[in-house]
Design an enzyme around this catalytic site. Structure first.
Site, PDB file in Angstrom:
ATOM      1  N   ASP A   3       7.773  -8.353 -13.236  1.00 40.93           N
ATOM      2  CA  ASP A   3       9.083  -8.458 -12.575  1.00 40.93           C
ATOM      3  C   ASP A   3      10.161  -8.581 -13.655  1.00 40.93           C
ATOM      4  O   ASP A   3      10.097  -9.461 -14.520  1.00 40.93           O
ATOM      5  CB  ASP A   3       9.069  -9.712 -11.673  1.00 40.93           C
ATOM      6  CG  ASP A   3      10.354  -9.834 -10.866  1.00 40.93           C
ATOM      7  OD1 ASP A   3      11.025  -8.814 -10.664  1.00 40.93           O
ATOM      8  OD2 ASP A   3      10.681 -10.962 -10.462  1.00 40.93           O
ATOM      9  N   TYR A  39      19.718  -6.361 -12.837  1.00 43.05           N
ATOM     10  CA  TYR A  39      20.992  -5.621 -12.897  1.00 43.05           C
ATOM     11  C   TYR A  39      21.856  -6.141 -14.055  1.00 43.05           C
ATOM     12  O   TYR A  39      22.591  -5.379 -14.688  1.00 43.05           O
ATOM     13  CB  TYR A  39      21.765  -5.760 -11.580  1.00 43.05           C
ATOM     14  CG  TYR A  39      21.193  -4.991 -10.399  1.00 43.05           C
ATOM     15  CD1 TYR A  39      19.922  -4.449 -10.433  1.00 43.05           C
ATOM     16  CD2 TYR A  39      21.947  -4.807  -9.235  1.00 43.05           C
ATOM     17  CE1 TYR A  39      19.401  -3.758  -9.346  1.00 43.05           C
ATOM     18  CE2 TYR A  39      21.441  -4.113  -8.145  1.00 43.05           C
ATOM     19  CZ  TYR A  39      20.163  -3.596  -8.208  1.00 43.05           C
ATOM     20  OH  TYR A  39      19.658  -2.920  -7.123  1.00 43.05           O
ATOM     21  N   ARG A  71      23.009 -19.123 -14.880  1.00 42.20           N
ATOM     22  CA  ARG A  71      22.230 -20.038 -14.036  1.00 42.20           C
ATOM     23  C   ARG A  71      22.266 -21.445 -14.630  1.00 42.20           C
ATOM     24  O   ARG A  71      22.256 -22.444 -13.909  1.00 42.20           O
ATOM     25  CB  ARG A  71      20.781 -19.560 -13.892  1.00 42.20           C
ATOM     26  CG  ARG A  71      20.674 -18.264 -13.105  1.00 42.20           C
ATOM     27  CD  ARG A  71      19.228 -17.831 -12.922  1.00 42.20           C
ATOM     28  NE  ARG A  71      19.164 -16.390 -12.656  1.00 42.20           N
ATOM     29  CZ  ARG A  71      18.106 -15.731 -12.203  1.00 42.20           C
ATOM     30  NH1 ARG A  71      16.980 -16.390 -11.962  1.00 42.20           N
ATOM     31  NH2 ARG A  71      18.138 -14.439 -12.001  1.00 42.20           N
ATOM     32  N   ASP A 111      12.697  -3.232  -9.353  1.00 42.44           N
ATOM     33  CA  ASP A 111      12.397  -3.882 -10.641  1.00 42.44           C
ATOM     34  C   ASP A 111      11.053  -4.615 -10.672  1.00 42.44           C
ATOM     35  O   ASP A 111      10.859  -5.536 -11.452  1.00 42.44           O
ATOM     36  CB  ASP A 111      13.532  -4.860 -11.013  1.00 42.44           C
ATOM     37  CG  ASP A 111      13.431  -6.171 -10.269  1.00 42.44           C
ATOM     38  OD1 ASP A 111      12.915  -6.175  -9.141  1.00 42.44           O
ATOM     39  OD2 ASP A 111      13.840  -7.204 -10.829  1.00 42.44           O
ATOM     40  N   GLU A 112      10.139  -4.198  -9.838  1.00 40.94           N
ATOM     41  CA  GLU A 112       8.829  -4.868  -9.781  1.00 40.94           C
ATOM     42  C   GLU A 112       7.706  -3.850  -9.762  1.00 40.94           C
ATOM     43  O   GLU A 112       7.815  -2.835  -9.093  1.00 40.94           O
ATOM     44  CB  GLU A 112       8.669  -5.600  -8.443  1.00 40.94           C
ATOM     45  CG  GLU A 112       9.233  -6.935  -8.298  1.00 40.94           C
ATOM     46  CD  GLU A 112       9.018  -7.336  -6.844  1.00 40.94           C
ATOM     47  OE1 GLU A 112       8.088  -8.105  -6.585  1.00 40.94           O
ATOM     48  OE2 GLU A 112       9.759  -6.840  -5.978  1.00 40.94           O
TER      49      GLU A 112
END
Ligand code: TTP
Length: 645
Positions: free
Chosen positions: A18, A23, A60, A120-121
């Site tokens: 992942d 993005y 984050r 995206d995985e």
């Protein structure tokens, strides 16, 4: 609905990879000044600074979350860089991210069977590569282990020990390990190598889970993010699952998970161990019961599919609040744009991958004026897909009109649309030896390219017939107007004037009867009937009126439904209609990865359909005091009370 699949005999090595804040990484590669900076990618809709869809790990750290809007993110982290998603045709254009994902997939697919699970995985089946490593160059010296592999997180080993790396190196080379752990160690090394390659060649970091099955690999891939990998040895599965909240499991995020909590008091996957398989089957049916019993023990037989390309293409757009569409002209305007994008994407899939899409489906979220709380949903509609932008636009509009007709039930009332999407599904590889057909379906201008020709317009397959068709030497020359066979007999590809209704009828009716058709037609017809039969036997058929008859058929169906007092489901699933021009589509043909790209409201609806099929369950059961009001497809037919509610 989850299905327990047979387990493989031999241990497997499966990885789930992942990308990290994907993005954002793509935008950071485009603009290296953003690297290491708090950054987020925001939606094209800039209300309150736009909705955040990807957040860098630096941001984050400041407390910025994906649920925030740009303005709020700026309050929490004043230095944040907000990058807007590229826009085309008034909506997000994800092509940049899609092709970045493809770059990664190309690298990952070099080591084994690879399934692209989303933008995206990726899942990888590394069993063969791991076996080969074990035979040829097994890891036997801790010092020689690649640093990235030595940084692995191995469940069951102390994770915060000062000598973690040393412990991991030793674990990866244990001479006394059983064969399962040895294979897993090789898998961890291979994944570390692949991740290093991905970083070197694309500048993207990713995280991974390595386990003996897909379920466990997926569960742990995000456990240590960013840029780390986590390994699940069999010996640590029970401990890991013991504390895993049920809602974290992929298929337990919804009603089944809630039922486990409310009806059985199950909070963690480990709690399921206290129920026998029979008890779980009694409660949830044979398949789901067995599946629950197995996941409690970390057992999952689901295979990695060999699939690098999406199973479908979808384009959607939401129209929240005051932006809702309230008249046919505005719907047409937006549908035209969505169809234009869809047409470009299927055309490029055809050109690059020699794949052809067969079904066009329209989904919409509509409410009636003054009836906003109504449970009735707009019925999604499908028809055979004709190549060429204007044809897709025309058919999509007809599907919309047909759906609206069903939805309004003859009421003369206003309506408002909050989301619209079109999907091209049931995509097949064009069999070899059918190159001439490509000349017909592709062309310099997609707007002028024809539909998939019918039997009268398709050149015969040279391998099947002596009437050799000379493939035009270039695309320009083979514009789909009129061509001439060697025998001088003219035949024409479908003209711009031929209407979509005839197309639907021709494809569904004529394919099986055509003599000496090209192999693509045979292929399509074979695919149709095989799929049809399979779906019939699976009880999975969703019937959608062909374009020509959609209005009439839906009127008749509606009449029937009301006569029976039945509630027509939003998927328009039901008993197979007797009309010969019915067009079948299977919700399984829609790629979950594509669904992720659709507007959230539509996504939720479709995700309801694309749960894995359930085999007929002989033990019917009811939850006392509960009545079904949902739109799930039940295991007998679409009008029964569903199993979960
Ligand atoms: P995710 O893999 O869910 O998240 P991510 O890659 O941004 O971050 P993480 O490191 O936690 O995995 O989604 C992949 C991309 O898909 C994401 O970068 C942006 C896009 N996306 C949306 O457009 N809308 C959404 O609701 C989600 C969840 C993701």
């Amino acid at each position: 609905m989850p299905v327990a699949r047979p387990e493989p005999q031999e241990p497997r090595v499966i990885a789930h990879v992942d990308m990290d804040c994907f993005y954002v990484q793509v935008e950071q590669r485009r603009n290296p000044a953003l690297r290491g900076q708090p950054t987020a990618v925001v939606q094209y809709n800039d209300w309150k600074g736009g909705g955040l869809i990807a957040v860098s790990y630096e941001a984050r750290g400041f407390g910025v979350k994906r649920s925030m809007r740009g303005d709020e993110a700026k309050r929490v982290c004043p230095g944040i860089n907000l990058v807007q998603v590229p826009v085309a045709r008034g909506k997000a254009d994800l092509n940049l991210y899609r092709s970045a994902g493809s770059e990664v997939v190309a690298i990952l697919a070099s080591k084994g069977k690879c399934e692209r699970a989303s933008i995206d995985e990726v899942y990888l089946d590394l069993t063969d590569a791991a076996k080969e490593m074990l035979l040829q160059a097994p890891p036997d010296s801790p010092e020689e282990i690649l640093i990235e592999a030595a940084k692995s997180n191995i469940l069951g080993l102390p994770s915060d020990a000062s000598e973690k790396e040393k412990i991991v190196r030793a674990w990866l080379c244990r001479p006394d390990a059983d064969s399962e752990d040895k294979l897993l160690a090789c898998g961890a090394i291979i994944v570390a190598q692949l991740r290093v390659r991905v970083l070197e060649e694309t500048q993207f970091t990713c995280s991974a889970g390595i386990a003996h099955n897909k379920m466990l690999a997926k569960l742990v891939s995000g456990m240590h993010k960013p840029a780390q990998q986590t390994v699940v040895p069999s010996s640590s599965v029970q401990d890991f699952l013991a504390s895993l909240p049920v809602k974290k499991m992929k298929q337990l995020g919804g009603k089944l998970g809630s039922s486990l909590q409310d009806d059985l008091g199950v909070e963690t996957i480990g709690d399921l161990l206290s129920f026998t398989e029979e008890k779980l089957q009694e409660q949830y049916g044979v398949n789901t019961g067995t599946w629950l019993w197995k996941i409690a023990r970390g057992i999952s037989g689901e295979e990695v599919e060999d699939r690098l390309l999406p199973k479908s293409h979808g384009c959607g757009k939401t129209f929240p609040g005051p932006k809702a569409l309230k008249n046919s002209a505005s719907v047409k305007g937006w549908l035209d744009q969505l169809c234009e994008e869809l047409s470009e994407r299927i055309q490029s899939d055809l050109n690059q991958n020699k794949r052809i899409a067969q079904t066009l489906t329209l989904h919409a979220r509509v409410s009636k004026e003054n009836e906003r709380d109504s449970v009735k949903k707009f019925p999604s509609k499908s028809c055979p897909l004709r190549y060429g932008t204007w044809k897709i636009q025309e058919d999509a509009m007809k599907l919309f009109e047909s759906g609206l007709h069903d939805f309004l039930e003859y009421q003369n009332t206003g309506w408002s649309i909050t989301s619209l999407s079109v999907t091209a599904s049931k995509i097949f590889d064009i069999p070899s030896g059918t190159s001439s057909i490509l000349r017909y379906v592709k062309g310099p201008s997609s707007a002028s390219s024809p539909a998939i020709p019918d039997s009268s317009s398709v050149p015969e397959d040279p391998s099947l017939d002596n009437n050799v068709y000379v493939t035009p030497s270039n695309e320009e020359q083979c514009e789909p107007s009129t061509s001439e066979k060697e025998d001088g007999k003219k035949y024409s590809a479908i003209s711009a004037k031929q209407c979509s209704a005839n197309e639907a009828k021709r494809i569904s009716k004529k394919f099986p009867e055509v003599k000496g058709t090209s192999s693509i037609l045979k292929f399509l017809s074979r695919g149709q009937s095989a799929l049809h039969e399979k779906r019939k036997s699976d009880g999975l058929i969703c019937s959608h009126p062909g374009l020509e008859s959609s209005l009439e058929a839906s009127r008749a169906e509606e009449h029937n439904a009301s006569a029976q007092g039945a509630d027509r489901s939003s998927t328009n699933c039901g008993a197979e209609p007797s009309g010969s021009n019915a067009w079948m589509f299977n919700v399984e043909d829609i790629d979950p990865a594509v669904v992720e790209e659709l507007p959230p409201e539509i996504r939720r609806e479709i995700q309801g359909w694309i749960r894995p099929p359930k085999q007929p369950n002989t033990k019917r059961r009811e939850f006392p005091g509960r009545k079904c009001s949902c739109r799930h497809v039940c295991d007998l037919c679409c009008r029964h009370v569903c199993d979960l509610c």
